[in-house]
Design a protein around this motif. Structure first.
Motif, mmCIF file in Angstrom:
data_model
loop_
_atom_site.group_PDB
_atom_site.id
_atom_site.type_symbol
_atom_site.label_atom_id
_atom_site.label_comp_id
_atom_site.label_asym_id
_atom_site.label_seq_id
_atom_site.Cartn_x
_atom_site.Cartn_y
_atom_site.Cartn_z
ATOM 1 N N ALA A 287 86.747 -158.221 -15.283
ATOM 2 C CA ALA A 287 85.675 -157.338 -15.748
ATOM 3 C C ALA A 287 84.910 -156.743 -14.581
ATOM 4 O O ALA A 287 84.387 -155.632 -14.677
ATOM 5 N N SER A 288 84.833 -157.457 -13.451
ATOM 6 C CA SER A 288 84.178 -156.961 -12.247
ATOM 7 C C SER A 288 84.661 -157.804 -11.077
ATOM 8 O O SER A 288 85.555 -158.648 -11.223
ATOM 9 N N ASP A 289 84.066 -157.592 -9.909
ATOM 10 C CA ASP A 289 84.423 -158.371 -8.726
ATOM 11 C C ASP A 289 83.664 -159.684 -8.636
ATOM 12 O O ASP A 289 83.812 -160.416 -7.642
ATOM 13 N N ASP A 290 82.873 -159.981 -9.613
ATOM 14 C CA ASP A 290 82.144 -161.245 -9.618
ATOM 15 C C ASP A 290 83.124 -162.421 -9.639
ATOM 16 O O ASP A 290 84.135 -162.377 -10.357
ATOM 17 N N PRO A 291 82.903 -163.470 -8.848
ATOM 18 C CA PRO A 291 83.848 -164.603 -8.822
ATOM 19 C C PRO A 291 84.103 -165.212 -10.195
ATOM 20 O O PRO A 291 85.223 -165.645 -10.490
ATOM 21 N N GLU A 292 83.096 -165.258 -11.062
ATOM 22 C CA GLU A 292 83.292 -165.807 -12.399
ATOM 23 C C GLU A 292 84.221 -164.923 -13.218
ATOM 24 O O GLU A 292 85.108 -165.424 -13.923
ATOM 25 N N HIS A 293 84.054 -163.620 -13.110
ATOM 26 C CA HIS A 293 84.930 -162.713 -13.839
ATOM 27 C C HIS A 293 86.359 -162.794 -13.311
ATOM 28 O O HIS A 293 87.318 -162.676 -14.087
ATOM 29 N N VAL A 294 86.510 -162.964 -12.008
ATOM 30 C CA VAL A 294 87.851 -163.136 -11.441
ATOM 31 C C VAL A 294 88.484 -164.427 -11.949
ATOM 32 O O VAL A 294 89.686 -164.482 -12.256
ATOM 33 N N LYS A 295 87.688 -165.476 -12.080
ATOM 34 C CA LYS A 295 88.180 -166.752 -12.620
ATOM 35 C C LYS A 295 88.634 -166.586 -14.068
ATOM 36 O O LYS A 295 89.679 -167.119 -14.470
ATOM 37 N N HIS A 296 87.890 -165.845 -14.860
ATOM 38 C CA HIS A 296 88.285 -165.604 -16.246
ATOM 39 C C HIS A 296 89.597 -164.833 -16.304
ATOM 40 O O HIS A 296 90.471 -165.131 -17.137
ATOM 41 N N GLN B 287 80.395 -164.216 -22.964
ATOM 42 C CA GLN B 287 80.184 -163.415 -21.759
ATOM 43 C C GLN B 287 79.728 -162.015 -22.148
ATOM 44 O O GLN B 287 79.960 -161.551 -23.273
ATOM 45 N N ASP B 288 79.087 -161.357 -21.194
ATOM 46 C CA ASP B 288 78.723 -159.965 -21.434
ATOM 47 C C ASP B 288 79.918 -159.028 -21.269
ATOM 48 O O ASP B 288 79.979 -157.965 -21.882
ATOM 49 N N LYS B 289 80.887 -159.434 -20.434
ATOM 50 C CA LYS B 289 82.107 -158.659 -20.235
ATOM 51 C C LYS B 289 83.289 -159.621 -20.187
ATOM 52 O O LYS B 289 83.155 -160.765 -19.752
ATOM 53 N N TYR B 290 84.440 -159.125 -20.614
ATOM 54 C CA TYR B 290 85.640 -159.950 -20.660
ATOM 55 C C TYR B 290 86.774 -159.255 -19.899
ATOM 56 O O TYR B 290 86.767 -158.022 -19.747
ATOM 57 N N PRO B 291 87.750 -160.022 -19.415
ATOM 58 C CA PRO B 291 88.889 -159.392 -18.728
ATOM 59 C C PRO B 291 89.669 -158.495 -19.673
ATOM 60 O O PRO B 291 89.652 -158.673 -20.893
#
Length: 572
Positions: free
Chosen positions: A96-105, A370-374
């Motif tokens: 969803a973004s470059d945030d590490p949590e979003h990358v983990k998802h 989450q506010d955004k998802y992969p």
């Protein structure tokens, strides 16, 4: 697991995500084997089934849709073409973004995609193309922090119903369960149907035109062409059965009994098929020969081919990939563009379904809402053809355009060679930059040209002006002294040769100074941009070169004028 709510605001528990909810039943409304006969297709029967489906009872229509796919080979072929093309497209997962949590998802969803569960379901999900919607029941793995669908089972559309109250809600056929709630404020509960559990099913809608799900599905448009084909095929079979056989006409007299007429009819029909007639004696039947090709023996084939082309247009958007015609190769590029457009549209709709109904619940159950998802993307990337890419590298590479070798390996589906591998091909050797060579001045032999005598005119020649005469006399004297000194040299080269050599030597010395500075920039540059910047920053002085050229031009003018004066003196 985080506390999530279904469409009615009730909590979702792990037990709701496991077990068989909408599978086959021995009794009830979801039998695995059906014995509903379709019978002969007629316009009245097809129209009645469509109207019945619009009123909330589409089971018979869904059975007819399955029957048509199995009965019409052309419709089955073009329909499977679209389904199989999409089912083998690449699948990618984007954070969803470059945030590490979003990358983990995204990594979590990507690991599930690589299991092939979604890949195996794409073909059946595309069954919504013909019937408007498709349903998969998911069996979830409910380990803490590791929720994912471990299986996706296809459920036939005849086990479900689209609510007639809103035309969109897909409900499960179950006469023993709690009646389904009304999807609209002023509706009523629907007996014999039950609601679908949230996050338990993947419902893919694939409309062929804008409208309600209850009325979508490509079979609604193609069923008429299929019906006409069945009529034509039946007539064609009768035609082939009797083609080439003589027409039999039997006559009976006025005293023939009913038994005699029956015997006559059996005789004329048993001889060579049913293409026969029986008339009273004295009657006359005149068989007229059709004109203008109306009775051609390929009329049935042409009608079947026309109907097949109409079905191809409806399903594939073109006929170039199914029908071979003269000039088809020339129009193949246009048909390929139509096919690519339909493929991208199908992939986009599947991507939306997989993202919202598979990826989002997985991440929400495992990591919380989450506010955004992969994003799960299905389809080919927008890349240039390999031939255009190779051509661009051949032309732009020597100009400094760099491309990663790994990207080329990936595009060609190859792997870089290991140190011990036997390889094919060689590496281009770089060409060294050589300094320019200074060539010695070349002495050319003087050309002997005839003297040019001015054309006589009737006008009186003008007297030369005094100042010009004095200047020319002084110049002539200077050139005579130069020629006299030159004639006393032992080698006796021409004055023009000496002037050319001097001018070339002076100009080359001035030019070498500028060349040395430019060479220093080129030899110490790393790429073309460095060369451009270095050349732009140079402040080359052309004063010495311009002075040498000016002197040479002055000497040339003087020598030319001297020769002219010598010729004038010699000619009196």
């Amino acid at each position: 697991m985080a506390q999530l709510l279904n469409q009615y605001g009730q909590p979702i528990s792990a037990s709701d995500l496991t077990g068989d909810v909408a599978g086959a039943r021995m009794t009830g409304l979801r039998p695995a084997v059906i014995a509903t006969p379709i019978g002969e297709l007629t316009p009245a029967k097809i129209g009645a089934l469509m109207a019945q489906a619009d009123q909330g009872d589409s089971q018979a229509w869904q059975i007819l849709a399955e029957h048509i796919e199995r009965r019409d080979l052309h419709y089955l072929g073009v329909l499977n073409t679209r389904k199989r093309v999409v089912s083998q497209l690449p699948i990618t997962v984007t954070p969803a973004s470059d945030d590490p949590e979003h990358v983990k998802h995204a990594d979590f969803v990507r690991a599930w995609v690589e299991r092939g569960i979604l890949r195996r379901s794409l073909f059946d999900m595309m069954d919504a193309l013909a019937k408007g919607f498709s349903v998969h029941e998911m069996e979830w793995n409910c380990a803490a922090g590791n929720f994912y669908p471990q299986s996706m089972s296809f459920r036939p559309q005849r086990w479900f119903e689209v609510s007639y109250e809103d035309g969109e809600s897909v409900l499960i056929r179950d006469e023993n369960a709690t009646p389904a709630r009304s999807p609209i404020p002023d509706g009523i509960a629907q007996i014999g149907l039950t609601d679908m559990m949230a996050s338990k099913f993947v419902v893919h809608r694939h409309p062929s035109w804008s409208g309600l799900t209850i009325q979508s599905g490509l079979t609604r448009a193609c069923v008429w062409a299929v019906m006409f084909k069945l009529f034509t095929n039946r007539d064609w079979a009768l035609f082939v059965q009797n083609y080439g056989l003589p027409m039999r006409v039997g006559t009976y007299g006025p005293n023939a009994s009913e038994q005699d007429r029956n015997v006559l009819f059996r005789a004329i029909t048993d001889i060579a098929g049913n293409c026969a007639a029986m008339i009273p004696q004295g009657m006359l039947i005149d068989f007229k020969e059709p004109k203008n090709g109306a009775g051609a023996n390929d009329i049935h084939e042409r009608r079947m081919r026309f109907l097949n082309e109409e079905i191809s247009k409806g399903v594939l958007g073109q006929t170039g990939t199914t029908e071979s015609k003269a000039g088809a190769h020339a129009s193949g590029a246009v048909h390929k563009q139509v096919q690519d457009d339909i493929e991208r549209a199908d992939a986009l709709m599947l991507s939306h379904t997989a993202t919202t109904q598979c990826a989002a619940p997985m991440v929400a159950f495992s990591f919380g809402p989450q506010d955004k998802y992969p994003i799960i993307a299905i389809g080919r990337p927008d890349e240039p053809p390999l031939t255009e890419l190779v051509s661009a590298i051949q032309w732009a590479g020597p100009q400094g355009w760099m491309v990663r070798a790994q990207d080329l390996y990936d595009r060609f589906g190859l792997k870089p060679p290991e140190p011990d591998d036997i390889v094919v091909g060689t590496k281009a050797q770089p060409q060294p930059v050589e300094p320019p060579k200074t060539l010695p001045a070349e002495a050319l032999a003087p050309r002997a040209e005839p003297a040019r005598v001015p054309v006589p005119t009737v006008s009186t020649p003008r007297e030369p002006e005094p100042e010009h005469t004095a200047a020319h006399t002084a110049l002539s004297a200077r050139l005579r002294r130069l020629m006299r000194a030159h004639s006393q040299l032992p080698a006796n080269p021409s004055v023009m040769d000496l002037a050319v050599e001097g001018m070339a030597r002076d100009a080359q010395d001035a030019l070498n100074g500028m060349i040395d500075q430019a060479r220093h920039v080129v030899m110490h540059a790393t790429d073309m941009s460095d060369i451009a910047r270095g050349i732009a920053d140079l402040k080359l002085s052309d004063t010495a070169f311009a002075h040498a050229m000016a002197q040479g031009m002055m000497v040339a003018n003087l020598l030319g004028e001297f020769e002219v004066y010598e010729e004038m003196a010699a000619n009196g």
